[in-house]
Every structure is written in structure tokens, then in C-alpha cells.
Design a protein around this motif. Sequence first.
Motif, PDB file in Angstrom:
ATOM      1  N   ILE B 143       0.840  -1.196   0.000  1.00 13.70           N
ATOM      2  CA  ILE B 143       0.000   0.000   0.000  1.00 13.70           C
ATOM      3  C   ILE B 143       0.878   1.250   0.000  1.00 13.70           C
ATOM      4  CG2 ILE B 143      -1.602   1.369   1.386  1.00 13.70           C
ATOM      5  CD1 ILE B 143      -2.884  -1.243   2.295  1.00 13.70           C
ATOM      6  N   GLY B 144       1.914   1.210   0.830  1.00 14.16           N
ATOM      7  CA  GLY B 144       2.824   2.351   0.887  1.00 14.16           C
ATOM      8  C   GLY B 144       3.485   2.621  -0.452  1.00 14.16           C
ATOM      9  N   GLN B 145       3.849   1.573  -1.152  1.00  9.49           N
ATOM     10  CA  GLN B 145       4.435   1.747  -2.472  1.00  9.49           C
ATOM     11  C   GLN B 145       3.462   2.444  -3.408  1.00  9.49           C
ATOM     12  OE1 GLN B 145       5.693  -2.154  -3.619  1.00  9.49           O
ATOM     13  NE2 GLN B 145       7.879  -1.664  -3.422  1.00  9.49           N
ATOM     14  N   SER B 146       2.218   2.041  -3.301  1.00 11.68           N
ATOM     15  CA  SER B 146       1.198   2.641  -4.151  1.00 11.68           C
ATOM     16  C   SER B 146       1.055   4.133  -3.842  1.00 11.68           C
ATOM     17  CB  SER B 146      -0.128   1.919  -3.930  1.00 11.68           C
ATOM     18  OG  SER B 146      -1.115   2.472  -4.754  1.00 11.68           O
ATOM     19  N   ILE B 147       1.123   4.472  -2.564  1.00 12.54           N
ATOM     20  CA  ILE B 147       1.064   5.882  -2.180  1.00 12.54           C
ATOM     21  C   ILE B 147       2.254   6.639  -2.741  1.00 12.54           C
ATOM     22  CG2 ILE B 147       1.242   7.440  -0.194  1.00 12.54           C
ATOM     23  CD1 ILE B 147      -0.403   5.434   1.401  1.00 12.54           C
ATOM     24  N   LEU B 148       3.407   6.001  -2.710  1.00 14.30           N
ATOM     25  CA  LEU B 148       4.615   6.640  -3.229  1.00 14.30           C
ATOM     26  C   LEU B 148       4.507   6.920  -4.720  1.00 14.30           C
ATOM     27  CD1 LEU B 148       6.460   6.862  -0.821  1.00 14.30           C
ATOM     28  CD2 LEU B 148       8.152   5.522  -2.069  1.00 14.30           C
ATOM     29  N   LEU B 149       3.886   6.009  -5.444  1.00 14.29           N
ATOM     30  CA  LEU B 149       3.704   6.229  -6.879  1.00 14.29           C
ATOM     31  C   LEU B 149       2.827   7.448  -7.116  1.00 14.29           C
ATOM     32  CD1 LEU B 149       3.340   2.706  -8.497  1.00 14.29           C
ATOM     33  CD2 LEU B 149       5.218   4.328  -8.672  1.00 14.29           C
ATOM     34  N   ASP B 150       1.787   7.583  -6.314  1.00 14.17           N
ATOM     35  CA  ASP B 150       0.937   8.757  -6.420  1.00 14.17           C
ATOM     36  C   ASP B 150       1.749  10.023  -6.183  1.00 14.17           C
ATOM     37  OD1 ASP B 150      -1.347   7.493  -7.073  1.00 14.17           O
ATOM     38  OD2 ASP B 150      -2.411   7.870  -5.208  1.00 14.17           O
ATOM     39  N   GLN B 151       2.622   9.972  -5.194  1.00 16.64           N
ATOM     40  CA  GLN B 151       3.396  11.170  -4.871  1.00 16.64           C
ATOM     41  C   GLN B 151       4.396  11.500  -5.963  1.00 16.64           C
ATOM     42  OE1 GLN B 151       4.965  10.910  -0.907  1.00 16.64           O
ATOM     43  NE2 GLN B 151       2.950  11.174   0.024  1.00 16.64           N
ATOM     44  N   GLU B 152       4.890  10.469  -6.644  1.00 17.15           N
ATOM     45  CA  GLU B 152       5.773  10.741  -7.771  1.00 17.15           C
ATOM     46  C   GLU B 152       5.004  11.396  -8.902  1.00 17.15           C
ATOM     47  OE1 GLU B 152       7.914   7.210  -8.837  1.00 17.15           O
ATOM     48  OE2 GLU B 152       8.858   7.119  -6.857  1.00 17.15           O
ATOM     49  N   HIS B 153       3.751  11.009  -9.053  1.00 12.02           N
ATOM     50  CA  HIS B 153       2.907  11.654 -10.048  1.00 12.02           C
ATOM     51  C   HIS B 153       2.740  13.135  -9.709  1.00 12.02           C
ATOM     52  CE1 HIS B 153      -1.132  11.614 -12.430  1.00 12.02           C
ATOM     53  NE2 HIS B 153      -0.176  12.247 -13.075  1.00 12.02           N
ATOM     54  N   VAL B 154       2.482  13.405  -8.458  1.00 15.52           N
ATOM     55  CA  VAL B 154       2.374  14.791  -8.013  1.00 15.52           C
ATOM     56  C   VAL B 154       3.676  15.536  -8.300  1.00 15.52           C
ATOM     57  CG1 VAL B 154       2.223  16.271  -5.984  1.00 15.52           C
ATOM     58  CG2 VAL B 154       0.622  14.383  -6.265  1.00 15.52           C
ATOM     59  N   GLU B 155       4.766  14.873  -8.009  1.00 18.42           N
ATOM     60  CA  GLU B 155       6.083  15.460  -8.262  1.00 18.42           C
ATOM     61  C   GLU B 155       6.231  15.862  -9.732  1.00 18.42           C
ATOM     62  OE1 GLU B 155       8.405  15.965  -6.013  1.00 18.42           O
ATOM     63  OE2 GLU B 155      10.043  16.595  -7.341  1.00 18.42           O
ATOM     64  N   MET B 156       5.757  14.985 -10.618  1.00 17.50           N
ATOM     65  CA  MET B 156       5.828  15.300 -12.050  1.00 17.50           C
ATOM     66  C   MET B 156       4.988  16.508 -12.402  1.00 17.50           C
ATOM     67  SD  MET B 156       5.676  11.667 -14.006  1.00 17.50           S
ATOM     68  CE  MET B 156       6.307  10.391 -12.937  1.00 17.50           C
ATOM     69  N   LEU B 157       3.733  16.480 -11.919  1.00 19.03           N
ATOM     70  CA  LEU B 157       2.802  17.535 -12.285  1.00 19.03           C
ATOM     71  C   LEU B 157       3.196  18.879 -11.680  1.00 19.03           C
ATOM     72  CD1 LEU B 157      -0.559  15.590 -11.924  1.00 19.03           C
ATOM     73  CD2 LEU B 157       0.467  16.427 -14.036  1.00 19.03           C
ATOM     74  N   SER B 158       3.992  18.843 -10.622  1.00 13.47           N
ATOM     75  CA  SER B 158       4.398  20.088  -9.984  1.00 13.47           C
ATOM     76  C   SER B 158       5.463  20.808 -10.791  1.00 13.47           C
ATOM     77  CB  SER B 158       4.948  19.812  -8.576  1.00 13.47           C
ATOM     78  OG  SER B 158       3.935  19.303  -7.752  1.00 13.47           O
ATOM     79  N   ARG B 159       6.153  20.072 -11.631  1.00  9.05           N
ATOM     80  CA  ARG B 159       7.197  20.707 -12.425  1.00  9.05           C
ATOM     81  C   ARG B 159       6.592  21.712 -13.389  1.00  9.05           C
ATOM     82  NH1 ARG B 159      11.987  18.005 -11.713  1.00  9.05           N
ATOM     83  NH2 ARG B 159      11.829  17.073  -9.642  1.00  9.05           N
ATOM     84  N   ARG B 160       7.181  22.885 -13.433  1.00 12.29           N
ATOM     85  CA  ARG B 160       6.626  23.940 -14.269  1.00 12.29           C
ATOM     86  C   ARG B 160       6.917  23.703 -15.750  1.00 12.29           C
ATOM     87  NH1 ARG B 160       7.110  28.531 -10.763  1.00 12.29           N
ATOM     88  NH2 ARG B 160       5.849  28.003  -8.955  1.00 12.29           N
ATOM     89  N   HIS B 161       8.058  23.127 -16.045  1.00 11.18           N
ATOM     90  CA  HIS B 161       8.470  23.017 -17.445  1.00 11.18           C
ATOM     91  C   HIS B 161       8.161  21.633 -18.001  1.00 11.18           C
ATOM     92  CE1 HIS B 161      10.386  26.925 -17.475  1.00 11.18           C
ATOM     93  NE2 HIS B 161      10.946  26.624 -16.323  1.00 11.18           N
ATOM     94  N   ALA B 162       7.585  21.657 -19.205  1.00  8.85           N
ATOM     95  CA  ALA B 162       7.143  20.417 -19.835  1.00  8.85           C
ATOM     96  C   ALA B 162       8.292  19.415 -19.952  1.00  8.85           C
ATOM     97  CB  ALA B 162       6.567  20.718 -21.220  1.00  8.85           C
TER      98      ALA B 162
END
Lengths: 255, 255
Positions: B143-162
Motif C-alpha cells: 500500500i505504501g508503495q502505491s502511495i509513493l507512486l501517487d506522490q511521484e505523479h504529483v512530483e511530475m505535475l508540480s514541475r513547471r516546465h514540460a
Amino acid sequence: MADPAPVDLASLRRSCGHCSLRQLCLPAGIGAEDLARLDSLVRRRRPLKRDERLFHIGDASSSVYVARNGAFKTVSLSEGGDERVIGFHLPGELIGLDALVGGDHRCEAVALDGSDVCEVPFDELTDVAAQLPGLQRQLMRVIGQSILLDQEHVEMLSRRHANERIALFLHGLAERLQHIGQSPRQFRLAMSREDIASYLGLAIETVSRGFTRLQDDGVIAVAGRQVEVLDPAELARLAHGGEPQQPQPEQRRRA
Amino acid sequence: MADPAPVDLASLRRSCGHCSLRQLCLPAGIGAEDLARLDSLVRRRRPLKRDERLFHIGDASSSVYVARNGAFKTVSLSEGGDERVIGFHLPGELIGLDALVGGDHRCEAVALDGSDVCEVPFDELTDVAAQLPGLQRQLMRVIGQSILLDQEHVEMLSRRHANERIALFLHGLAERLQHIGQSPRQFRLAMSREDIASYLGLAIETVSRGFTRLQDDGVIAVAGRQVEVLDPAELARLAHGGEPQQPQPEQRRRA
DNA sequence: CGCGTCATTGAGGCTGCTCAAGCTATGTGG
DNA sequence: CCACATAGCTTGAGCAGCCTCAATGACGCG
């Protein structure tokens, strides 16, 4: 601003059974026996002041936390040393699930206000939960809620237009405030514009302009961190991707 | 196209103990007895073809799923009926945790390739896990791994530059591929450019241009969905916010 | 009262979105 | 076997929304 739900100080010191957040932490199906077992796990931490860290990146403590009052932000530190806000946590919402994998925290939890916090060692919690089916299921629900909050964050960041993200942020915040028994119409933001900007992946100026725009359109009234939602339906519409409508040229509304 | 990792068909049909993904699902601490109990829970579903749904939004089945092979995307449907990709799932990665809260799925899981899938009823899983501490802890880790994947997604979307988002996407994908025993240097993308664009919150053309840019800079070689990472170090640098080539006086703020 | 922090507002440049046209691979029917 | 059709990907041109830089205003605190 006065606390709308004054809390019995005696009960604050002990016992999940008397905690004002009981309905949030333990919505249903927890019997008296279960409560006692759970109580034995929970540690009260000394109150945190504003800007104090609940835990740091790399901290080994494999616990989860719940704020009884006050709010928290969780931030991840990128290479350059600059913070990136990845979540806000209201009272009753779980903090620290990220350490569930490796046992070390990937983010820091920073108090946005003075806060009282409960700490629950995770290993002990799962052990006890294993013996108490009611607690076990409740634990899963709370974890699921935390996952859902992450997905709402993704939902926000996926929006292409800054104004949509801002509307969705305010809308979601109002919902969560209502969920913990506070007014979804009038509230004070615990976080700075900079925090919001980081959370939404925007520049701070864009957030400011977005707030101003919502105010000009008569959707909210905003003064610094004090926010009043004037038109909840319109806010919800904007949050869900609707275009701003002006059948009523009602710009320039001020508080 | 030949499967790079041929699997014993007999073991595919039964038993987590012989599953090629055992190390992924159940990394450690699972004894023989635990395995037998777990086996009794797992249901095999009929193989899914490309574009078939594993579950739909609103489906009541409170199960979690693990693909044995093939890849999945999970999508949420916004008001307009248009899909928004919220996750990609490689073999061994959990699918369906979003139903953990209300018991109904908030997203759809779509097969990107032909796939064999294991289904585990969640209530039964937690019940059994409650009796098997090893399984209980392992469940929390997954479950924790799954949460981490979500957070990596957030990390991606937070980046300003494409370009940062795209580099981070490729970098993360390579890591995950390596984690399941596939080459992080050469691989075939299971998802379309449109899926990637939706996942990263970008226009499809921007993704295409980003790939081309990475190729022009000698970081990757890309032909359609076939990708080769030529300069992993540079890809990692770009993914972590580095500028392509501009030597820039870095400001270091120290505490 | 002066200082620092936080928020707002303005001007201008650039990244990424939109619209639109080729290009490539795959499949289908004549 | 080839002409055609379709879907997916790439490339180009132009515009707009957002970021950057900069200055001012509002507040709280010593």
C-alpha cells in the motif's frame, strides 16, 4: 478567531474515547474494548508551535500522526533545497503515511499553527488492529481517505488553467472544513499564498490574481487569509471545469 | 513480438508461491503456511485484451488487483466525459486501492496490452492478514508503495516546465522497469502519446516535441513507442530539475 | 515608529496550447 | 500485390496565459 468547538481540557489529555476527533479518527464500529487497546498505543506529543516540524525527511520513526487542532503542511525538498508543498492536513486527517514503505519519511510535516498532535507507532497499530477487526477496517478506511486526498491533489494539478486549480483548491478546502464541523462559507486560510502556489504548481502572483479574479466575479470575498464563499454553486461549477459566466455584470463586489 | 521473459505456464495457473511476481507481491517474510492461506484468496480472472476494462467507475467490487503481465492505465472521467490518466501500472503493482474507502471505484482500469490479472477480495485479505503478521506487514508495504507512486505523479505535475515532466516520466518508468527485472535502457512504451500527455497534464504535441528534443540532445533515441536511453545520467539530471546545458551560477542557501 | 514579511498589482517576454498540415505504420479490400 | 483508409505521431505557425521582474501597499512585531 474563537474556536467554534471548545474542547474539554481534561479529555484532551487522555483517551481517544473522549477525543473531540473521535468521529473523524474512528467513525464507527469501535467498541469500548477496542478503544482501550487503541488508547494504550497513542502517545501525546508536546504541542508544536508555528513552523515547527513534526518530523523531518529521513526520520526513522515509523509512526503516523493526527493533529487534534491546528493545520499542517507536508513538504518535500528538491535538490535545490527549495520546498514543495505536497499536502495540507486538517485536524483528524492522517499525517506521515509516506513512511509506510521504507520506514523513513520522504517529506517534512510543518505546523501552520500551534497544534496538539497524537502519535501512533505504526507497527504496534497494525499488530493491535490485527486482533480487532473493527479497528482493522477503520484503519483501512483512513488510509483510503489519505489516498483519495492525494488523488484530489493530482486532479488539481492536472487542470490546465490556473483559475480552475484555484477554484478546485478552495472548493475542496471548504468541503474538508465542513467535514470536520467548521463553516465551509467563512474560514481563515492557515497557509500562505506561497504555500498555495507551491501546492498548485503556480507562481505566487498567479494565485493572488486568481483570488482577485474570483472576488471581482462575486464568487468569494477575500481579505488576506480571510475567505468568504459568496456563491458556493458557482465555485463548484468553476472547480469542475466550467467557464466563468457573467449573465449578471456584477463585478466589483467588495466586503 | 517475443516475450523477453518467458513464463512457466503451469505456474501461471496457480499459486502465488510459484508466481513469477512473487518477489514483487511478497518480497519477504512470507512463510509456506501464509502462502497457502493467501493462495486460497486469490482469484484468477480471464485474460484481458487491449482496451478492456478491469473495472469501471462505480463498480462495487472491493477487490485489489495485480497484473502478472501487460500494463494498465487508470483513468478518471471528468464531467465532459473525457478521460484523464491518473496512473500507469506495471506487472506486480497494485491496482484498485481507490475503492478502499467507499467500496466503489473512482476510476477505471484499462488494459494497455493483453494481461493476466489476479484479483484479491480486500475484506478477506485484511481478515487473513490480521492472522498472519508477515502478510499484514507486507500488505502495508505494498500500500505504501502505491502511495509513493501517487506522490511521484504529483512530483511530475508540480514541475513547471514540460521537458522536466517528460524527463521525470521516462526516468521513473525506467526505474520501475528495472525493478521488475526489465531493461531500463531499452523498452517499448505500452501507452500512447495521448495517454502520456494526459498523465503529465500537457498537450500531446508538447509531449511529442519533448521526446524529439531529448533525442536531439542525445539523451534518448526514440522511434514511435520504442525508446532507448542513451545517457541515463543526463536523463536523471534533467528529471531532477537540471538545465539542459546552461552553466548557471547556482544559489546555495545554507541553514 | 521603522522594519520585515506577506500580499497585491503592473509590464513584458516566453513557454506551451491551439489549429492545421504532413508523415508513418498498420490494416483492409479490390 | 497494390491502392486506399485510418490511427497515431511529428512538425510548423501564431496566439495567449502564465512566469519573471519590479514596485507598492498592508499588516504584525520588536
